[in-house]
Design a protein around this motif. Structure first.
Motif, PDB file in Angstrom:
ATOM      1  N   ASP A  79       0.499  -0.903  -0.213  1.00 52.65           N
ATOM      2  CA  ASP A  79      -0.111   0.139   0.333  1.00 52.65           C
ATOM      3  C   ASP A  79       1.202   1.228  -0.042  1.00 52.65           C
ATOM      4  O   ASP A  79       0.806   2.402  -0.801  1.00 52.65           O
ATOM      5  CB  ASP A  79      -0.986   0.053   1.552  1.00 52.65           C
ATOM      6  N   LEU A  80       1.955   1.332   0.573  1.00 57.04           N
ATOM      7  CA  LEU A  80       2.756   2.369   0.414  1.00 57.04           C
ATOM      8  C   LEU A  80       3.851   2.378  -0.554  1.00 57.04           C
ATOM      9  O   LEU A  80       4.396   3.486  -0.553  1.00 57.04           O
ATOM     10  CB  LEU A  80       4.113   1.439   1.508  1.00 57.04           C
ATOM     11  N   GLY A  81       3.630   1.694  -1.447  1.00 51.89           N
ATOM     12  CA  GLY A  81       4.116   1.484  -3.005  1.00 51.89           C
ATOM     13  C   GLY A  81       5.982   1.264  -2.357  1.00 51.89           C
ATOM     14  O   GLY A  81       6.758   1.022  -3.470  1.00 51.89           O
ATOM     15  N   CYS A  82       6.109   0.439  -1.352  1.00 48.12           N
ATOM     16  CA  CYS A  82       7.498  -1.083  -1.029  1.00 48.12           C
ATOM     17  C   CYS A  82       7.998  -1.508  -1.758  1.00 48.12           C
ATOM     18  O   CYS A  82       8.934  -1.638  -2.408  1.00 48.12           O
ATOM     19  CB  CYS A  82       7.465  -0.414   0.574  1.00 48.12           C
ATOM     20  N   VAL A  83       6.621  -2.099  -1.760  1.00 48.77           N
ATOM     21  CA  VAL A  83       7.001  -4.209  -2.303  1.00 48.77           C
ATOM     22  C   VAL A  83       5.254  -3.311  -4.043  1.00 48.77           C
ATOM     23  O   VAL A  83       4.689  -3.330  -3.537  1.00 48.77           O
ATOM     24  CB  VAL A  83       6.664  -4.632  -1.863  1.00 48.77           C
ATOM     25  N   PRO A  84       6.022  -4.772  -4.436  1.00 47.96           N
ATOM     26  CA  PRO A  84       4.656  -4.790  -5.652  1.00 47.96           C
ATOM     27  C   PRO A  84       3.751  -5.610  -4.520  1.00 47.96           C
ATOM     28  O   PRO A  84       3.658  -6.394  -4.233  1.00 47.96           O
ATOM     29  CB  PRO A  84       5.669  -6.366  -6.352  1.00 47.96           C
ATOM     30  N   ALA A  85       2.843  -5.582  -4.841  1.00 46.69           N
ATOM     31  CA  ALA A  85       1.143  -6.115  -4.129  1.00 46.69           C
ATOM     32  C   ALA A  85       1.373  -7.924  -4.336  1.00 46.69           C
ATOM     33  O   ALA A  85       0.707  -8.407  -3.279  1.00 46.69           O
ATOM     34  CB  ALA A  85      -0.204  -5.399  -4.967  1.00 46.69           C
ATOM     35  N   THR A  86       1.768  -7.784  -5.581  1.00 44.99           N
ATOM     36  CA  THR A  86       1.881  -9.857  -5.429  1.00 44.99           C
ATOM     37  C   THR A  86       2.696 -10.486  -4.222  1.00 44.99           C
ATOM     38  O   THR A  86       2.573 -11.160  -3.820  1.00 44.99           O
ATOM     39  CB  THR A  86       2.039 -10.643  -6.911  1.00 44.99           C
ATOM     40  N   LEU A  87       3.372  -9.948  -3.367  1.00 43.04           N
ATOM     41  CA  LEU A  87       5.054 -10.462  -3.282  1.00 43.04           C
ATOM     42  C   LEU A  87       4.357 -11.238  -2.223  1.00 43.04           C
ATOM     43  O   LEU A  87       5.004 -12.650  -1.860  1.00 43.04           O
ATOM     44  CB  LEU A  87       5.366  -8.955  -2.630  1.00 43.04           C
ATOM     45  N   GLN A  88       3.454 -10.940  -1.518  1.00 44.12           N
ATOM     46  CA  GLN A  88       2.677 -11.396  -0.677  1.00 44.12           C
ATOM     47  C   GLN A  88       2.263 -12.835  -0.617  1.00 44.12           C
ATOM     48  O   GLN A  88       2.183 -13.716   0.304  1.00 44.12           O
ATOM     49  CB  GLN A  88       1.616 -11.123   0.263  1.00 44.12           C
ATOM     50  N   LEU A  89       2.641 -13.429  -1.760  1.00 45.51           N
ATOM     51  CA  LEU A  89       1.750 -13.872  -2.178  1.00 45.51           C
ATOM     52  C   LEU A  89       2.596 -15.575  -2.117  1.00 45.51           C
ATOM     53  O   LEU A  89       2.945 -16.695  -2.393  1.00 45.51           O
ATOM     54  CB  LEU A  89       1.133 -14.703  -3.882  1.00 45.51           C
ATOM     55  N   ALA A  90       4.202 -15.010  -2.017  1.00 43.03           N
ATOM     56  CA  ALA A  90       4.974 -16.112  -1.821  1.00 43.03           C
ATOM     57  C   ALA A  90       5.962 -16.568   0.030  1.00 43.03           C
ATOM     58  O   ALA A  90       6.086 -17.991  -0.412  1.00 43.03           O
ATOM     59  CB  ALA A  90       6.408 -14.724  -1.982  1.00 43.03           C
ATOM     60  N   LEU A  91       4.226 -16.271   0.552  1.00 40.86           N
ATOM     61  CA  LEU A  91       4.107 -16.904   1.791  1.00 40.86           C
ATOM     62  C   LEU A  91       2.996 -18.260   1.491  1.00 40.86           C
ATOM     63  O   LEU A  91       2.031 -17.126   1.794  1.00 40.86           O
ATOM     64  CB  LEU A  91       3.611 -15.885   2.982  1.00 40.86           C
ATOM     65  N   THR A  92       3.186 -19.640   1.726  1.00 32.64           N
ATOM     66  CA  THR A  92       2.307 -20.613   1.381  1.00 32.64           C
ATOM     67  C   THR A  92       1.590 -20.787   2.534  1.00 32.64           C
ATOM     68  O   THR A  92       1.981 -20.274   3.821  1.00 32.64           O
ATOM     69  CB  THR A  92       2.846 -22.014   0.007  1.00 32.64           C
ATOM     70  N   THR A  93       0.122 -21.216   2.198  1.00 29.99           N
ATOM     71  CA  THR A  93      -1.101 -21.843   2.893  1.00 29.99           C
ATOM     72  C   THR A  93      -0.235 -23.332   3.207  1.00 29.99           C
ATOM     73  O   THR A  93      -0.909 -23.687   3.057  1.00 29.99           O
ATOM     74  CB  THR A  93      -2.087 -21.678   3.659  1.00 29.99           C
ATOM     75  N   GLU A  94       0.518 -23.641   4.838  1.00 30.71           N
ATOM     76  CA  GLU A  94       0.617 -25.194   4.907  1.00 30.71           C
ATOM     77  C   GLU A  94      -1.097 -26.208   5.053  1.00 30.71           C
ATOM     78  O   GLU A  94      -0.738 -27.587   4.844  1.00 30.71           O
ATOM     79  CB  GLU A  94       1.453 -25.219   5.862  1.00 30.71           C
ATOM     80  N   CYS A  95      -1.435 -25.041   5.877  1.00 27.00           N
ATOM     81  CA  CYS A  95      -2.949 -26.352   6.162  1.00 27.00           C
ATOM     82  C   CYS A  95      -4.167 -25.398   5.941  1.00 27.00           C
ATOM     83  O   CYS A  95      -4.211 -23.940   5.814  1.00 27.00           O
ATOM     84  CB  CYS A  95      -2.544 -27.171   7.489  1.00 27.00           C
ATOM     85  N   ALA A  96      -5.483 -26.283   5.789  1.00 27.03           N
ATOM     86  CA  ALA A  96      -6.459 -26.100   6.099  1.00 27.03           C
ATOM     87  C   ALA A  96      -7.189 -24.903   7.120  1.00 27.03           C
ATOM     88  O   ALA A  96      -6.552 -26.282   7.925  1.00 27.03           O
ATOM     89  CB  ALA A  96      -7.172 -26.535   4.524  1.00 27.03           C
ATOM     90  N   GLN A  97      -8.436 -24.345   7.569  1.00 24.34           N
ATOM     91  CA  GLN A  97      -8.868 -24.477   8.477  1.00 24.34           C
ATOM     92  C   GLN A  97      -9.191 -26.241   8.864  1.00 24.34           C
ATOM     93  O   GLN A  97      -9.818 -26.534   7.944  1.00 24.34           O
ATOM     94  CB  GLN A  97      -9.855 -23.342   8.685  1.00 24.34           C
ATOM     95  N   LYS A  98      -9.361 -26.405  10.325  1.00 27.17           N
ATOM     96  CA  LYS A  98      -9.611 -27.198  10.470  1.00 27.17           C
ATOM     97  C   LYS A  98     -11.523 -27.333  11.329  1.00 27.17           C
ATOM     98  O   LYS A  98     -11.455 -25.587  12.107  1.00 27.17           O
ATOM     99  CB  LYS A  98      -8.970 -28.537  11.927  1.00 27.17           C
ATOM    100  N   SER A  99     -12.170 -28.413  11.434  1.00 28.84           N
ATOM    101  CA  SER A  99     -13.125 -28.094  12.333  1.00 28.84           C
ATOM    102  C   SER A  99     -13.451 -29.811  13.050  1.00 28.84           C
ATOM    103  O   SER A  99     -12.984 -30.479  13.075  1.00 28.84           O
ATOM    104  CB  SER A  99     -14.317 -28.849  11.318  1.00 28.84           C
ATOM    105  N   VAL A 100     -13.272 -28.767  13.899  1.00 34.25           N
ATOM    106  CA  VAL A 100     -12.948 -30.268  15.681  1.00 34.25           C
ATOM    107  C   VAL A 100     -14.661 -29.866  16.151  1.00 34.25           C
ATOM    108  O   VAL A 100     -15.284 -29.480  16.402  1.00 34.25           O
ATOM    109  CB  VAL A 100     -11.720 -29.178  16.523  1.00 34.25           C
ATOM    110  N   ILE A 101     -14.653 -31.147  16.958  1.00 32.22           N
ATOM    111  CA  ILE A 101     -15.494 -31.534  17.781  1.00 32.22           C
ATOM    112  C   ILE A 101     -15.441 -30.570  19.353  1.00 32.22           C
ATOM    113  O   ILE A 101     -13.987 -31.022  19.957  1.00 32.22           O
ATOM    114  CB  ILE A 101     -15.434 -32.982  18.394  1.00 32.22           C
ATOM    115  N   VAL A 102     -16.088 -29.758  19.870  1.00 30.01           N
ATOM    116  CA  VAL A 102     -16.417 -29.196  20.306  1.00 30.01           C
ATOM    117  C   VAL A 102     -16.786 -29.866  21.614  1.00 30.01           C
ATOM    118  O   VAL A 102     -17.346 -30.549  21.820  1.00 30.01           O
ATOM    119  CB  VAL A 102     -17.815 -27.800  20.494  1.00 30.01           C
ATOM    120  N   GLU A 103     -15.573 -29.718  22.952  1.00 31.46           N
ATOM    121  CA  GLU A 103     -15.484 -30.078  24.211  1.00 31.46           C
ATOM    122  C   GLU A 103     -16.061 -29.389  25.226  1.00 31.46           C
ATOM    123  O   GLU A 103     -16.205 -27.712  25.171  1.00 31.46           O
ATOM    124  CB  GLU A 103     -13.959 -30.794  24.017  1.00 31.46           C
TER     125      GLU A 103
END
Length: 634
Positions: free
Chosen positions: A421-445
């Motif tokens: 947003d400040l114009g310091c880096v490309p807007a797509t640069l953040q996509l280089a950080l990948t997500t390693e796992c999806a959200q989980k649904s757990v049984i409520v205890e």
């Protein structure tokens, strides 16, 4: 050659027989004389008392102490009968005569003065014991060629302690206790430094630091501290202030006996350090001394706290136990200028967005990891940050779980988005950080009916202050659904006894919440505040039961639940889930549940549907058409 020796032995044998000594005592005397004579014959020596004592010390290590004492008494009897033609009946005369008789004049005069001083207040046996103890101490100084009482210093006292041998630890402690009384007498007379009487303590002497004996690198650090000091006070002035602080103000602020003793011990040991090295007190030298104590005691942080209390009292004339000090350098300051300014501005933005302090801290720690890695890779500006560098960071950044890595990556992506947003880096640069796992649904205890019943059983049996606090905390979570952070942040002013409500500003969402207070919660709170809560100036409802009576940490809620249930659960949040589940089971509409939980909408309530087993059975889907028809189930 041994005529006089044999005559003396026969006289002693006759004396022991006439005075009805036991056969074992007579045998021990004769056994000693035979053994010593055999030694004289083998070495072709003539009898002297000095030679007898030399032989005694030569072989005493191979004997039990009782045998050594009997042989020593036998040889003194022999010397007495040969010289005086009589035997002294007081064994103390024999036990200490060698050391006392060998003392130089300056030390014997000191000892005689001390023994005369205590003789008016203590029994003859006590005085004789001190004569033995102090003679052994002073004979050591004669052996190291001490010329006067001024040669009794910390270094020599430490060396004496290390070389003195006794048959067991109890005997050594007994001797050292007597010597400390003697040193106290000398310090009261201004003959020696006052701290010497505190030094000869087995728990203290191992931590006395002598700067001149340190390695050059450590010695240089102390010298640098001394050179940077501007305000100093003498050791005596320092310790006078410390004793006043320890004697009055620790008691006034209700410190426990353990903490009072610990702080006093720290101040006393610093006093020893200052006098042992001949230096004045300053905060810088005292703080560095505390840090060096890491090598000697696990209590060094309490010692460091004691110095802060001393500085408080010295500056303001009183202490404030609620002040919490940070000794670490602010972590952002270690970053280079280009990244430090960007991170500070980003965190200010997050604060303006009304994120909680804990959320902002998470942003700071996440971005610090990233920016430290950039600095390590010699990145000097935003323009040098590339997808390749970001991926390299992502692979090398250590985390215990994939979920933890995601939590950090989400915040770093937001920081990169801010830079875009400040114009310091490309807007797509953040996509280089990948997500390693999806959200989980757990049984409520949630808590079982049996566990809920155990909460009320604990409440009925609660008696001491800690149990009353634990009961009130768990009941608020169970019956009102408040988070641990809101419970520990609750203030006395938040409770309206007239309206029977509790109001809180939720720390997670910063939203105001006002809830009705169930009667059992009100009773538990009232009982804790009146009978269990320590008296103090804190505005918080739940406070520590030790000085400085401050706000509880949220982990105390988890420990309270574990204590009440007598077993460990997943966390205190289970009480909030149980609260929501019980409301759902009583057919309370989702909007009311969401309001009670302080949620902005009712979507989060849906995860509690699975806890209502009876209602969930009504939603069961038919298995018609997918029946098991036989065959092998793979």
């Amino acid at each position: 050659m041994y005529q006089n020796y044999d005559i003396g032995v026969n006289k002693i044998k006759k004396y022991l027989g006439e005075n009805c000594f036991s056969n074992s005592v007579i045998y021990s005397h004769l056994h000693c004389y035979r053994s010593f004579k055999q030694y004289l014959v083998e070495k072709q020596l003539i009898y002297t008392h000095e030679e007898a004592l030399k032989w005694l010390n030569l072989i005493k290590s191979s004997w039990k102490h009782s045998k050594f004492k009997m042989f020593r008494l036998s040889l003194f009897h022999l010397n007495d009968i040969i010289i005086n033609d009589s035997i002294h009946t007081d064994s103390y005369v024999y036990e200490n005569s060698s050391n006392y008789d060998r003392l130089p004049d300056w030390s014997r005069l000191l000892l005689d003065s001390y023994l005369n001083h205590i003789s008016n207040s203590f029994s003859k046996g006590y005085v004789r014991q001190h004569r033995i103890t102090c003679s052994e101490f002073l004979i050591y100084f004669s052996l190291i060629a001490a010329k006067s009482v001024r040669d009794i210093n910390h270094k020599n006292v430490i060396e004496y302690f290390n070389q003195s041998k006794h048959r067991n630890v109890q005997s050594k402690n007994l001797y050292n206790c007597g010597i400390r009384h003697f040193l106290k007498y000398l310090s009261d007379k201004a003959f020696i430094l006052k701290s010497l009487s505190y030094t000869l303590n087995p728990f203290v002497i191992c931590r006395v630091i002598i700067i001149d004996e340190l390695p050059n690198s450590e010695k240089t650090n102390y010298i640098n501290c001394l050179n940077q000091t501007s305000i100093e006070i003498s050791p005596d002035e320092y310790y006078s202030i410390a004793k006043e602080l320890g004697g009055i103000y620790l008691e006034r602020h209700n410190y426990s006996k353990t903490m009072k003793n610990l702080f006093k011990k720290a101040w006393r040991e610093l006093y020893i350090f200052l006098e042992a090295n001949g230096i004045n007190y300053s905060y810088k030298i005292a703080h560095y001394w505390c840090v060096c104590l890491k090598e000697y005691t696990v209590q060094w942080k309490a010692y460091r706290r004691s110095i802060k209390l001393f500085e408080q009292y010295r500056e303001f004339g009183d202490i404030n136990p609620n002040i919490v000090y940070s000794y670490k350098e602010y972590s952002i300051n270690i970053l280079p200028g280009w990244s430090r300014r960007l991170l500070i501005d980003f965190l200010l933005k997050k604060q303006k967005e009304e994120n909680s302090a804990s959320t902002v801290n998470m942003y700071r720690s996440s971005c610090l990891r990233f920016l430290k890695f950039m600095d390590k890779k010699e990145i000097l500006s935003c323009a040098m940050i590339s997808p390749k560098i970001i991926k390299e960071f992502h692979v090398s950044d250590p985390h215990s779980t994939a979920e933890a890595r995601n939590a950090y990556s989400v915040r770093i992506r937001q920081f990169l988005g801010y830079l875009a947003d400040l114009g310091c880096v490309p807007a797509t640069l953040q996509l280089a950080l990948t997500t390693e796992c999806a959200q989980k649904s757990v049984i409520v205890e949630i808590l079982t009916d049996k566990e809920i019943a155990s909460v009320y059983t604990f409440k009925a049996n609660a008696k001491n202050s800690m149990e009353l606090r634990q009961t009130a905390i768990v009941l608020i979570g169970l019956r009102m659904g408040l988070r641990a952070s809101d419970i520990t942040g609750m203030k006395l002013a938040n409770i309206s006894w007239k309206e029977q409500t509790i109001s809180v500003q939720q720390q997670k969402t910063n939203k105001f919440l006002k809830l009705p207070m169930p009667v059992e919660v009100g009773n538990s709170l009232y009982r804790y505040i009146i009978d269990g809560r320590p008296c103090g100036d804190s505005h918080y409802v739940f406070i520590t039961h030790r000085v400085p009576y401050g706000r509880l940490d949220t982990s105390c809620c988890k420990r309270a639940l574990a204590k009440v249930l007598d077993k460990k659960k997943t966390g205190f949040h289970i009480t909030r889930r149980t609260f929501a589940s019980r409301m759902l089971k009583t057919k309370t509409n989702t909007e009311t549940i969401a309001v009670s939980l302080g949620h902005s909408d009712n979507s989060t309530v849906f995860k509690y549907l699975s806890t209502d087993a009876d209602t969930m059975r009504k939603c069961a889907i038919s298995l018609k058409g997918i029946e098991l028809k036989g065959g092998m189930l793979l």
